[in-house]
Design a protein around this motif. Structure first.
Motif, PDB file in Angstrom:
ATOM      1  N   ALA A   1       0.794  -1.303   0.019  1.00  0.00           N
ATOM      2  CA  ALA A   1      -0.105  -0.098  -0.033  1.00  0.00           C
ATOM      3  C   ALA A   1       0.800   1.270  -0.122  1.00  0.00           C
ATOM      4  N   LEU A   2       1.719   1.334   0.792  1.00  0.00           N
ATOM      5  CA  LEU A   2       2.563   2.439   0.830  1.00  0.00           C
ATOM      6  C   LEU A   2       3.025   2.994  -0.482  1.00  0.00           C
ATOM      7  N   PRO A   3       3.933   2.186  -1.216  1.00  0.00           N
ATOM      8  CA  PRO A   3       4.178   2.393  -2.543  1.00  0.00           C
ATOM      9  C   PRO A   3       3.176   2.981  -3.574  1.00  0.00           C
ATOM     10  N   ALA A   4       2.188   2.205  -3.476  1.00  0.00           N
ATOM     11  CA  ALA A   4       0.910   2.284  -4.662  1.00  0.00           C
ATOM     12  C   ALA A   4       0.275   3.698  -4.079  1.00  0.00           C
ATOM     13  N   ILE A   5       0.180   4.187  -2.718  1.00  0.00           N
ATOM     14  CA  ILE A   5      -0.464   5.279  -2.571  1.00  0.00           C
ATOM     15  C   ILE A   5       0.570   6.323  -2.884  1.00  0.00           C
ATOM     16  N   GLU A   6       1.867   6.346  -2.578  1.00  0.00           N
ATOM     17  CA  GLU A   6       2.531   7.288  -2.823  1.00  0.00           C
ATOM     18  C   GLU A   6       2.861   7.658  -4.436  1.00  0.00           C
ATOM     19  N   ALA A   7       2.535   6.656  -5.110  1.00  0.00           N
ATOM     20  CA  ALA A   7       2.740   6.651  -6.715  1.00  0.00           C
ATOM     21  C   ALA A   7       1.478   7.316  -7.148  1.00  0.00           C
ATOM     22  N   ALA A   8       0.529   7.235  -6.276  1.00  0.00           N
ATOM     23  CA  ALA A   8      -0.924   7.901  -6.786  1.00  0.00           C
ATOM     24  C   ALA A   8      -0.852   9.339  -6.305  1.00  0.00           C
ATOM     25  N   GLY A   9       0.261   9.776  -5.763  1.00  0.00           N
ATOM     26  CA  GLY A   9       0.164  11.355  -5.175  1.00  0.00           C
ATOM     27  C   GLY A   9      -0.236  11.322  -3.934  1.00  0.00           C
ATOM     28  N   GLY A  10      -0.505  10.355  -3.066  1.00  0.00           N
ATOM     29  CA  GLY A  10      -0.805  10.358  -1.466  1.00  0.00           C
ATOM     30  C   GLY A  10       0.262  10.880  -0.736  1.00  0.00           C
ATOM     31  N   ARG A  11       0.153  11.556   0.420  1.00  0.00           N
ATOM     32  CA  ARG A  11       1.183  11.981   1.183  1.00  0.00           C
ATOM     33  C   ARG A  11       0.574  11.713   2.825  1.00  0.00           C
ATOM     34  N   PHE A  12       1.478  10.915   3.118  1.00  0.00           N
ATOM     35  CA  PHE A  12       0.864  10.430   4.695  1.00  0.00           C
ATOM     36  C   PHE A  12       1.222  11.607   5.407  1.00  0.00           C
ATOM     37  N   ILE A  13       0.055  11.801   6.213  1.00  0.00           N
ATOM     38  CA  ILE A  13       0.128  12.965   7.247  1.00  0.00           C
ATOM     39  C   ILE A  13       0.146  12.452   8.840  1.00  0.00           C
ATOM     40  N   ALA A  14      -0.530  11.473   8.994  1.00  0.00           N
ATOM     41  CA  ALA A  14      -0.521  10.735  10.231  1.00  0.00           C
ATOM     42  C   ALA A  14      -0.699   9.422  10.054  1.00  0.00           C
ATOM     43  N   ARG A  15      -0.031   8.609  11.196  1.00  0.00           N
ATOM     44  CA  ARG A  15      -0.222   7.133  10.827  1.00  0.00           C
ATOM     45  C   ARG A  15       0.223   6.739  12.439  1.00  0.00           C
ATOM     46  N   ALA A  16      -0.753   6.530  13.131  1.00  0.00           N
ATOM     47  CA  ALA A  16      -0.496   6.016  14.610  1.00  0.00           C
ATOM     48  C   ALA A  16      -1.578   5.656  15.578  1.00  0.00           C
ATOM     49  N   VAL A  17      -1.452   5.125  16.693  1.00  0.00           N
ATOM     50  CA  VAL A  17      -2.436   5.231  17.563  1.00  0.00           C
ATOM     51  C   VAL A  17      -2.635   6.490  18.064  1.00  0.00           C
ATOM     52  N   PRO A  18      -4.032   6.795  18.194  1.00  0.00           N
ATOM     53  CA  PRO A  18      -4.356   8.436  18.825  1.00  0.00           C
ATOM     54  C   PRO A  18      -3.923   8.596  20.091  1.00  0.00           C
ATOM     55  N   ALA A  19      -3.358   9.986  20.311  1.00  0.00           N
ATOM     56  CA  ALA A  19      -2.812  10.243  21.726  1.00  0.00           C
ATOM     57  C   ALA A  19      -4.159  10.262  22.778  1.00  0.00           C
ATOM     58  N   ALA A  20      -5.300  10.436  22.168  1.00  0.00           N
ATOM     59  CA  ALA A  20      -6.445  10.537  23.007  1.00  0.00           C
ATOM     60  C   ALA A  20      -7.491  10.271  21.960  1.00  0.00           C
ATOM     61  N   ALA A  21      -8.720   9.630  22.574  1.00  0.00           N
ATOM     62  CA  ALA A  21      -9.761   9.089  22.035  1.00  0.00           C
ATOM     63  C   ALA A  21     -11.013   9.538  22.794  1.00  0.00           C
ATOM     64  N   PHE A  22     -12.048  10.095  22.134  1.00  0.00           N
ATOM     65  CA  PHE A  22     -13.392  10.640  22.880  1.00  0.00           C
ATOM     66  C   PHE A  22     -14.354  10.147  22.246  1.00  0.00           C
ATOM     67  N   GLU A  23     -15.596  10.333  22.850  1.00  0.00           N
ATOM     68  CA  GLU A  23     -16.881   9.763  22.400  1.00  0.00           C
ATOM     69  C   GLU A  23     -16.793   8.238  22.538  1.00  0.00           C
ATOM     70  N   LEU A  24     -16.596   7.468  21.350  1.00  0.00           N
ATOM     71  CA  LEU A  24     -16.589   6.094  21.548  1.00  0.00           C
ATOM     72  C   LEU A  24     -15.364   5.621  22.019  1.00  0.00           C
ATOM     73  N   GLY A  25     -14.142   6.301  22.124  1.00  0.00           N
ATOM     74  CA  GLY A  25     -13.079   6.075  22.830  1.00  0.00           C
ATOM     75  C   GLY A  25     -12.395   4.869  22.124  1.00  0.00           C
ATOM     76  N   VAL A  26     -12.265   4.777  20.976  1.00  0.00           N
ATOM     77  CA  VAL A  26     -11.577   3.839  20.301  1.00  0.00           C
ATOM     78  C   VAL A  26     -10.065   4.262  19.889  1.00  0.00           C
ATOM     79  N   LYS A  27      -9.071   3.534  20.673  1.00  0.00           N
ATOM     80  CA  LYS A  27      -7.797   4.107  20.427  1.00  0.00           C
ATOM     81  C   LYS A  27      -7.144   3.056  19.759  1.00  0.00           C
ATOM     82  N   GLN A  28      -7.232   2.898  18.546  1.00  0.00           N
ATOM     83  CA  GLN A  28      -6.741   1.991  17.535  1.00  0.00           C
ATOM     84  C   GLN A  28      -6.042   2.839  16.602  1.00  0.00           C
ATOM     85  N   ARG A  29      -5.415   2.234  15.673  1.00  0.00           N
ATOM     86  CA  ARG A  29      -4.545   2.639  14.420  1.00  0.00           C
ATOM     87  C   ARG A  29      -5.687   3.644  13.647  1.00  0.00           C
ATOM     88  N   THR A  30      -4.979   4.848  13.364  1.00  0.00           N
ATOM     89  CA  THR A  30      -5.830   5.805  12.418  1.00  0.00           C
ATOM     90  C   THR A  30      -4.505   6.016  11.596  1.00  0.00           C
TER      91      THR A  30
END
Length: 96
Positions: free
Chosen positions: A26-55
């Motif tokens: 996926a990484l090279p496919a997305i970058e080849a299509a012009g995508g730039r990764f802005i964030a790729r991590a587990v959230p520092a905080a999660a509100f509302e539903l509180g799901v702290k999974q990869r975003t």
């Protein structure tokens, strides 16, 4: 023209091997299509539903580019490698 973003939120990773295989494709496919990764991590905080999974947040120059990236053969191969390995929600949104 407004930028566009892929916003991917994971509810769970069920198969780490499939996730790793997806990442390698996926990484090279997305970058080849012009995508730039802005964030790729587990959230520092999660509100509302509180799901702290990869975003993941990926920026594209336009909505058309973001939509086209998802349909490329290279990204489709990445999705095939991921099949059944995660539970996630991928949304494509246009910026302001």
């Amino acid at each position: 023209m407004p930028k566009a973003y892929w916003v991917s939120t994971y509810q769970g990773i069920d198969d780490n091997d499939k996730m790793a295989a997806y990442g390698k494709l996926a990484l090279p496919a997305i970058e080849a299509a012009g995508g730039r990764f802005i964030a790729r991590a587990v959230p520092a905080a999660a509100f509302e539903l509180g799901v702290k999974q990869r975003t993941v947040l990926i920026e594209f120059d336009s909505l058309e580019a973001a939509l086209a990236a998802h349909e490329t053969p290279a990204y489709k191969a990445a999705l095939a490698a991921l099949e059944g390995g995660v539970r996630r929600d991928l949304r494509i949104v246009e910026g302001l």
